[in-house]
Design an enzyme around this catalytic site. Sequence first.
Site, PDB file in Angstrom:
ATOM      1  N   ILE A 174      41.931  29.885  37.630  1.00  0.00           N
ATOM      2  CA  ILE A 174      40.516  30.456  38.081  1.00  0.00           C
ATOM      3  C   ILE A 174      40.959  32.132  37.942  1.00  0.00           C
ATOM      4  O   ILE A 174      39.875  33.024  37.751  1.00  0.00           O
ATOM      5  CB  ILE A 174      40.339  30.157  39.589  1.00  0.00           C
ATOM      6  N   HIS A 186      34.642  34.391  29.614  1.00  0.00           N
ATOM      7  CA  HIS A 186      34.224  34.766  30.940  1.00  0.00           C
ATOM      8  C   HIS A 186      34.010  36.264  31.111  1.00  0.00           C
ATOM      9  O   HIS A 186      35.043  36.795  31.235  1.00  0.00           O
ATOM     10  CB  HIS A 186      35.225  34.152  32.104  1.00  0.00           C
TER      11      HIS A 186
HETATM   12  O1  TXD Z   1      34.801  32.109  37.174  1.00  0.00           O
HETATM   13  C1  TXD Z   1      35.942  32.497  37.582  1.00  0.00           C
HETATM   14  N1  TXD Z   1      36.965  32.037  36.750  1.00  0.00           N
HETATM   15  C2  TXD Z   1      36.150  33.290  38.862  1.00  0.00           C
HETATM   16  C3  TXD Z   1      37.303  33.894  38.924  1.00  0.00           C
HETATM   17  C4  TXD Z   1      35.131  33.253  39.937  1.00  0.00           C
HETATM   18  C5  TXD Z   1      35.496  33.908  40.936  1.00  0.00           C
HETATM   19  C6  TXD Z   1      36.674  34.641  41.204  1.00  0.00           C
HETATM   20  N2  TXD Z   1      37.598  34.684  40.023  1.00  0.00           N
HETATM   21  C7  TXD Z   1      38.750  35.354  40.343  1.00  0.00           C
HETATM   22  O2  TXD Z   1      39.531  34.453  40.969  1.00  0.00           O
HETATM   23  C8  TXD Z   1      39.099  36.548  40.861  1.00  0.00           C
HETATM   24  O3  TXD Z   1      38.785  37.656  40.268  1.00  0.00           O
HETATM   25  C9  TXD Z   1      40.478  36.677  41.263  1.00  0.00           C
HETATM   26  O4  TXD Z   1      41.196  36.919  40.328  1.00  0.00           O
HETATM   27  C10 TXD Z   1      40.737  35.035  41.543  1.00  0.00           C
HETATM   28  C11 TXD Z   1      40.724  34.881  43.111  1.00  0.00           C
HETATM   29  O5  TXD Z   1      39.565  35.350  43.788  1.00  0.00           O
HETATM   30  P1  TXD Z   1      39.157  35.432  45.219  1.00  0.00           P
HETATM   31  O6  TXD Z   1      37.842  35.897  45.729  1.00  0.00           O
HETATM   32  O7  TXD Z   1      39.534  33.897  45.971  1.00  0.00           O
HETATM   33  O8  TXD Z   1      40.121  36.363  45.934  1.00  0.00           O
HETATM   34  P2  TXD Z   1      40.936  36.641  47.242  1.00  0.00           P
HETATM   35  O9  TXD Z   1      40.033  36.424  48.348  1.00  0.00           O
HETATM   36  O10 TXD Z   1      41.378  38.101  47.111  1.00  0.00           O
HETATM   37  O11 TXD Z   1      42.367  35.869  46.972  1.00  0.00           O
HETATM   38  C12 TXD Z   1      43.454  36.056  46.347  1.00  0.00           C
HETATM   39  C13 TXD Z   1      44.388  35.263  47.069  1.00  0.00           C
HETATM   40  C14 TXD Z   1      44.952  36.151  48.119  1.00  0.00           C
HETATM   41  O12 TXD Z   1      44.797  35.177  49.496  1.00  0.00           O
HETATM   42  C15 TXD Z   1      46.408  36.720  48.067  1.00  0.00           C
HETATM   43  O13 TXD Z   1      47.058  36.507  49.244  1.00  0.00           O
HETATM   44  C16 TXD Z   1      46.758  35.482  47.294  1.00  0.00           C
HETATM   45  O14 TXD Z   1      45.793  35.017  46.331  1.00  0.00           O
HETATM   46  N3  TXD Z   1      47.923  36.049  46.184  1.00  0.00           N
HETATM   47  C17 TXD Z   1      49.063  35.235  46.011  1.00  0.00           C
HETATM   48  N4  TXD Z   1      49.338  33.922  46.269  1.00  0.00           N
HETATM   49  C18 TXD Z   1      50.416  33.451  45.817  1.00  0.00           C
HETATM   50  N5  TXD Z   1      51.346  33.908  45.143  1.00  0.00           N
HETATM   51  C19 TXD Z   1      51.147  35.099  44.749  1.00  0.00           C
HETATM   52  N6  TXD Z   1      52.050  35.898  43.937  1.00  0.00           N
HETATM   53  C20 TXD Z   1      50.090  35.900  45.334  1.00  0.00           C
HETATM   54  N7  TXD Z   1      49.451  37.299  44.960  1.00  0.00           N
HETATM   55  C21 TXD Z   1      48.340  37.223  45.774  1.00  0.00           C
END
Ligand code: TXD
Length: 328
Positions: A129, A186
């Site tokens: 995603i 996208h």
């Molecule tokens: O159509 C699509 N593909 C999309 C893409 C639609 C909506 C969102 N889209 C993308 O998904 C957006 O541009 C982001 O790249 C991701 C996630 O979106 P979200 O809105 O959920 O972002 P958040 O709320 O900032 O959450 C990201 C989480 C956050 O809790 C961080 O602590 C975590 O990712 N994170 C990690 N988790 C595990 N391991 C690592 N290394 C890590 N780094 C950050």
Amino acid sequence: MNYTSYIPPLCNPTRVAIVGAGKVGSTLAQRIAERNIADVVLLDVVEGMPQAIALDLTQARGLEHHDCQIIGTNDYADTANSDIVVISAGKPRQPGMSRDELMKTNAKIVLEATKQAIAYSPDAIFIVITNPLDVMTYLTWQASGLPPHRVMGMAGILDSARFQTFIAMELGVSIVDVKGMVLGSHGELMVPLPRYSTVSGIPITELLDAATIDRLIERTRNGGGEIVELMRTGGAYFAPASSTCEMVESILFNQSRLVPAAAYLQGEYGLKDVFIGVPCRLGCRGIESILELNLTDSETTALHISAESVRHNIEFANQLLAATSHKC
Ligand code: TXD
């Protein structure tokens, strides 16, 4: 009172690991559990947060009437034996941060997540995603070493859902009767196909004039951006989570839904070695087949321009990773 067990306990319930328990990841966990689709393991780097979300969702179980187990963790070992791994980990763009820096940051996160997750779930199907979507899906495929049908990106189904929504709103018809079809990458270079977008089987080109269709396409292209502007902190997550849930459901229940997803092309549409949104049949083995639509010259050109930009960004991401010796 005492239960005596006379059959061995049921083992290996269906399990979906979600790496990145932010807005999209946590909403996806909720959708999967409340639709009673599978157990969910939510993983994040932030300590306590995925555990808290899992507990909160679990406390709603008796009210939402589902039996799914939801685990929150910071440890990949807890994701072991997942049937599907969803990668929604990433950083949003910070003020002053360039797109290149964002690409580098998210590429590192996605590569790390893939390598860790595949080590514990070697039979999983991966759905990506994280943005930039098509590039991150390619990197996931590279890092996982999986055959291409087991790695896909979620975007086309969301872009199509947005197109579908705006068509239904414009025509004042039920969303149930509307289908949208959006291919390509996208982002701004997505390729909405009005000829293949229909209301009860009638192409919208029969129902709307060209200027109106162009306006709806423009709103679809900016579907995520419009929400970011309104929200100011963060982007869309309800529709992205619903879109991903549909893909998860089609795979786990072998439904063979035909939806646009970012897939690895090996000559289809005249394109090779790139992940881009095309209609895919999703079943228990992942992408079961890719449908090649008959496109007009201008639609093909638009798809190729879209693929070219993804290819350029893949090269760029690999250069950035090579510079920090992170190449897979
Ligand atoms: O159509 C699509 N593909 C999309 C893409 C639609 C909506 C969102 N889209 C993308 O998904 C957006 O541009 C982001 O790249 C991701 C996630 O979106 P979200 O809105 O959920 O972002 P958040 O709320 O900032 O959450 C990201 C989480 C956050 O809790 C961080 O602590 C975590 O990712 N994170 C990690 N988790 C595990 N391991 C690592 N290394 C890590 N780094 C950050």
